[in-house]
Design an enzyme around this catalytic site. Sequence first.
Site, PDB file in Angstrom:
ATOM      1  CG  HIS A 133      87.083  66.063 -31.366  1.00  0.00           C
ATOM      2  ND1 HIS A 133      87.098  67.428 -31.289  1.00  0.00           N
ATOM      3  CD2 HIS A 133      88.149  65.735 -32.150  1.00  0.00           C
ATOM      4  CE1 HIS A 133      88.096  67.912 -32.004  1.00  0.00           C
ATOM      5  NE2 HIS A 133      88.748  66.896 -32.537  1.00  0.00           N
ATOM      6  CG  HIS A 232      89.643  58.513 -32.819  1.00  0.00           C
ATOM      7  ND1 HIS A 232      88.740  58.764 -33.833  1.00  0.00           N
ATOM      8  CD2 HIS A 232      90.289  59.691 -32.599  1.00  0.00           C
ATOM      9  CE1 HIS A 232      88.833  60.032 -34.202  1.00  0.00           C
ATOM     10  NE2 HIS A 232      89.756  60.616 -33.470  1.00  0.00           N
TER      11      HIS A 232
END
Length: 391
Positions: A133, A232
Site C-alpha cells: 500500500h 511485507h
Amino acid sequence: MSSRENPSGICKDIPNLISSFVDTFVDYSVSGIFLPHDPSPQNEILQTRFDKPERLVAVGDLHGDLDKSREAFKIAGLIDSLDRWTGGSTMVVQVGDVLDRGGEELKILYFLEKLKREAERAGGKVLTMNGNHEIMNIEGDFRYVTKKGLEEFQVWADWYCLGNKMKTLCSGLDKPKDPYEGIPMSFPRIRADCFDGIRARIAALRPEGPIAKRFLTKNQTVAVVGDSVFVHGGLLAEHIEYGLERINEEVRGWINGLKGGRYAPVYCRGGNSVVWLRKFSEEMAHKCDCAALEHALSTIPGVKRMIMGHTIQDAGINGVCNDKAIRIDVGMSKGCADGLPEVLEIRRDSGVRILTSNPLYKENPYSHLAPDSKTGLGLLVPVPKQVEVKA
C-alpha cells in the site's frame, strides 16, 4: 519593520531557525505531536542487516487506525499512556501497510517517527517497512483510500502550503517548491468533491513528495535482524540473488525521485513481488510453498525464519513450514477485519512468543510456540483461518 527594510535582521541572521519554527508549527497542526530532535544524520545510509537484539518485537499492518496502532505498542510494553517510548533497548519492526483503509495515516506516520527518535535516544530502534500500500500510493494508485484519508491529506496540504507562505515572508530563505506543481486540477471519472483530497495526496506521496521523502524514504523494503528476515509479502530466491541491499537502495532512490519515474522497481510490482507475494500466506499449511521458502532462507546466511504481513490471519499470528514462515497481519485496523491487536516477540534468551490483547488471555497475554503443532505458532486454536484481502 520588514526584512527588506532591515536586511541584517533576524531573517537574514537565523533563517534556519525560522524555517524550523514553521515546520514545527505545521507538524503540530497536522499531528498534534511535537517531534523530538532527530539524532540520525542527514542522508544516512539505509541499513539492511542488524545484529540480533535482546528483545525484538514485530508489528503487523496498521492501515490508518491510530488507536489500534497504539494498542499494539502498548501490549508490548513499548509506550506509556502518553505515547512515550518505554521500550528501552527493544528493537521494533513494523512490516508496512500504514497507508489506506483508514483515516489516520498521517497521524500514524508521525507517531512512528516520534517513537523512532525516542527509541534511538534510549538505545532502542524502530524500523518501518514498505508494504504494497505504500508502493501503490507513491505510484498514485488510490483504490483503497477512504474519504477520511483524503480529508486528512487535504488538511496536511492546507497547513503545509500555509507554512510555505510563511517562509516566503523571510528574505533569507529560498522560495519553497510548490507541492502541487504539475498536478491536474480535476480528474476524469472522479467525483468533484474528491478532487482536492486526491490532489493533496498525490502532492504528498508521489516520488519526491514532501511526505514520501520525509517519512517513506526511511522505510526498509527488506531487513535482516539476527536470524529473522522481514518483508511485507515474501522473498523468493531470485530477490535475494538480486541483492537485499540493492533492493533497499533502489526503492529508496525511487521514493526520493532520483530514478524510476512514477512506477516502482519491478520486484515491487506483481503477484511474485516482495510486497505482494502470498506463497507463504495460504490459509492451509499444505498449500504454502515450503520448498520455495526453504530455498530462499538457505541463501541468507544465519537466517531461520521469514516474518511477513500483507495477508490477514483471522485466527491471529501463526507460523507454517515448521515456523519458518510467520504471518503477523491480524487485520487489526477497523478498515480491515477490526481484529484484536497482536504482536510477535523474539527474545534472545527465551525464543518466540505472541503478545495479544485477546481477553481470553488477559491473565497471561503470552502465547508460546507449539513445537509439535503441524501449523506452528498459534493462540492455542485449531488450524489458523485466514481472511483474504485483495490488497
